[in-house]
Structures are given as C-alpha cells and as structure tokens.
Design an enzyme around this catalytic site. Structure first.
Site, PDB file in Angstrom:
ATOM      1  N   ASN A 176      10.677  12.259  -1.159  1.00 47.00           N
ATOM      2  CA  ASN A 176       9.581  11.440  -1.348  1.00 47.00           C
ATOM      3  C   ASN A 176       9.881   9.987  -1.465  1.00 47.00           C
ATOM      4  O   ASN A 176       9.073   9.190  -1.403  1.00 47.00           O
ATOM      5  CB  ASN A 176       9.152  11.991  -2.776  1.00 47.00           C
ATOM      6  CG  ASN A 176       8.267  10.990  -3.338  1.00 47.00           C
ATOM      7  OD1 ASN A 176       7.038  10.820  -2.954  1.00 47.00           O
ATOM      8  ND2 ASN A 176       8.856  10.158  -4.422  1.00 47.00           N
TER       9      ASN A 176
ATOM     10  N   TYR B 242       9.021  -0.673   6.808  1.00 47.14           N
ATOM     11  CA  TYR B 242       8.766   0.407   5.909  1.00 47.14           C
ATOM     12  C   TYR B 242       7.997   1.219   6.787  1.00 47.14           C
ATOM     13  O   TYR B 242       8.530   2.630   7.119  1.00 47.14           O
ATOM     14  CB  TYR B 242       7.916   0.143   4.822  1.00 47.14           C
ATOM     15  CG  TYR B 242       7.453   1.176   4.213  1.00 47.14           C
ATOM     16  CD1 TYR B 242       8.297   1.811   3.231  1.00 47.14           C
ATOM     17  CD2 TYR B 242       6.065   1.497   3.905  1.00 47.14           C
ATOM     18  CE1 TYR B 242       8.082   2.849   2.480  1.00 47.14           C
ATOM     19  CE2 TYR B 242       5.667   2.672   3.330  1.00 47.14           C
ATOM     20  CZ  TYR B 242       6.507   3.282   2.252  1.00 47.14           C
ATOM     21  OH  TYR B 242       6.090   4.368   1.559  1.00 47.14           O
ATOM     22  N   ALA B 243       7.039   1.071   7.606  1.00 48.18           N
ATOM     23  CA  ALA B 243       6.171   2.205   8.426  1.00 48.18           C
ATOM     24  C   ALA B 243       7.099   2.472   9.579  1.00 48.18           C
ATOM     25  O   ALA B 243       6.982   3.717  10.062  1.00 48.18           O
ATOM     26  CB  ALA B 243       5.031   1.133   9.023  1.00 48.18           C
ATOM     27  N   ALA B 244       7.931   1.635  10.098  1.00 44.66           N
ATOM     28  CA  ALA B 244       8.727   2.221  11.334  1.00 44.66           C
ATOM     29  C   ALA B 244       9.831   3.289  10.825  1.00 44.66           C
ATOM     30  O   ALA B 244       9.885   4.234  11.597  1.00 44.66           O
ATOM     31  CB  ALA B 244       9.597   0.903  11.759  1.00 44.66           C
TER      32      ALA B 244
ATOM     33  N   LYS C 197       9.401   5.210   7.895  1.00 44.81           N
ATOM     34  CA  LYS C 197       8.706   6.387   7.742  1.00 44.81           C
ATOM     35  C   LYS C 197       8.244   7.100   8.920  1.00 44.81           C
ATOM     36  O   LYS C 197       7.986   8.339   8.767  1.00 44.81           O
ATOM     37  CB  LYS C 197       7.652   5.867   6.609  1.00 44.81           C
ATOM     38  CG  LYS C 197       8.114   5.484   5.208  1.00 44.81           C
ATOM     39  CD  LYS C 197       8.482   6.857   4.495  1.00 44.81           C
ATOM     40  CE  LYS C 197       8.620   6.570   3.115  1.00 44.81           C
ATOM     41  NZ  LYS C 197       9.152   7.735   2.201  1.00 44.81           N
TER      42      LYS C 197
ATOM     43  N   GLY D  22      12.929  10.438  -5.720  1.00 46.72           N
ATOM     44  CA  GLY D  22      12.212   9.490  -6.330  1.00 46.72           C
ATOM     45  C   GLY D  22      11.196  10.271  -7.216  1.00 46.72           C
ATOM     46  O   GLY D  22      10.067   9.930  -7.309  1.00 46.72           O
TER      47      GLY D  22
END
Length: 247
Positions: free
Chosen positions: A86, A151-153, A155, A15
């Site tokens: 990233n 997304y949070a899970a 990451k 990324g």
C-alpha cells in the site's frame, strides 16, 4: 460466515500507520487476520497495532538495508499469507520541472519495494498453497494524472508485476490483484489541497459521483480481495474511483 473470515491468516500492510493503509489494517483485523503494520512512522505503526492487537515493524521502503531488516523480522515471525503493498510517495509537479535525482526514491518506494516484498513472501504462500497479493496503485496510473507523472509511472509498473505474478502463482492457490483508488480523502490529499485551495473543487467536479472516496471504501474492497470469496479473482486491475475510470 466461514467463507468470510481471515482467522488464522497473517497479513502485512505497508504504509499502515495512516490513511488508506490504516483503514486496510482495521478491515483485515476485523475479518480476523493477524496484521503486521510496516511503516516509516514507527510511532504511528505502534498506535495502529495497539488498536488491532497487531504487530508494528519500522521500515523505510526507500532504503534497501531497512527493507531487508524488516523482511527478516517478518519472516522470522512466520511470514505472511496476505501481502498488501500500500505504501506510496508522490511529488506534485509538472514532468518537465521534475528532477531525475528525485525519481529514484519514488521508484524505490512505489515499485522496487513491492517487487522485493513479493519476492520474499511469495515462496511461503506457494508452499502453503494459499495467498493473497494486493497492490494499491492509483487511478492516475490508468488514466494519467497531471502533476504526478513519476508517481503514476511507478504505480503503473505494479500492473505488469501483479499480472505476471498472477500467472506464475495461480496453480499454487495464490491470487494477485491491483486496486486503484481515485480521489480519496487522506492526509496526503489534504496536504496537496492546502497548497492549492482550488484543487479539491476542481477534482471533485471530474468525478461522476461528485465526491471524494473514503479510506474505508477502499479498504472494504481490499478486504474482499483478501478473503476466501475472492479466490477466483486474479490478475485484475480494478478501480475504486467514483466512476472516473469505467474500463
């Protein structure tokens, strides 16, 4: 200054064509590293590579064949000493409104791809008895983030991966750490803010320093962790969030 240089080291930044990733590329290149920019946006990756005399590799981290092709290209070039996982993708929506069919791509890009890249490049680092694994997560994975549950899970999964690898690879001189940016002014944030004009002001009010961070501020911290002076820092999850997370 020898303890601050990355001259002779090769780094891979996923990324790396924009946002935080682009800033990380510039930071590592400025420290003397040879940088490979891996991104789905190949034109953007080539532009960034041209700015730092680096290399560009096209990859879709959500596609296994594309990941394997990129791995082959980088390994054939000599592998890497520094791996910066990233890249990330997020969909802002309430968890109950999310579609399980859309979860898979987020899991593949945000967690599975970093796992595969780590698995591919770690042996070379261990053999060379020096390496840096840095995972860019999010403060939302530490504290929760309304509208970004999947997304949070995904990451948050980087925490367990990084800490486990830190224990397994420490005796080979390889460190493994997680950096969690908070609210950072990036193209992805601006895109979300355009859909909700009140979003930015509400988020800024929750930050003790009362401002968003910059990509350069995150990159500076990554540059430290990638360098020789951070050789005694491993297995850590650290925030760059303006004080939102203080533990």
């Amino acid at each position: 200054m020898a303890d601050r240089t990355l001259t002779g080291k090769r780094a891979l930044v996923t990324g790396g064509a924009s946002g935080i990733g682009e800033a990380i590329v510039a930071e590592l290149a400025g420290l003397g590293a040879s940088v490979v920019i891996a991104d789905r946006d190949f034109a953007g990756a080539k532009r960034v590579a041209g700015d730092c005399r680096g290399e560009a590799v096209e990859v879709d981290l959500g596609d296994d064949d594309s990941v394997e092709a990129a791995l082959t290209a980088v390994l054939d070039g000599g592998g890497v000493d520094i791996l910066i996982n990233n890249a990330g993708v997020s969909v802002v929506e309430h968890f109950l409104d999310s579609d399980p069919a859309g979860w898979d791509r987020m899991w593949r890009i945000n967690l599975r791809a970093p796992m595969r890249l780590t698995q591919a490049f770690l042996p070379g680092m261990m053999e060379g008895e020096w390496g840096r694994l840095i995972y860019i997560s999010t403060d939302g994975a530490r504290a929760g983030a309304g509208g970004e549950s999947i997304y949070a899970a995904c990451k948050a999964g980087l925490f367990g991966l990084a800490k486990t690898v830190a224990r397994e690879a420490a005796k080979y001189g390889v460190t493994s750490n997680v950096v969690c940016p908070g609210l950072v002014d990036t193209p992805m944030l601006r895109k979300h803010a355009e859909r909700n004009p009140n979003l930015m002001s509400a988020l800024v009010k929750s930050i003790p320093l009362r401002r968003p961070g910059t990509a350069d501020e995150v990159a500076a911290y990554v540059g430290f962790l990638a360098g020789p002076r951070a050789g005694y820092v491993t297995g850590q999850t650290l925030s760059v969030s303006g004080g939102v997370t203080m533990a």
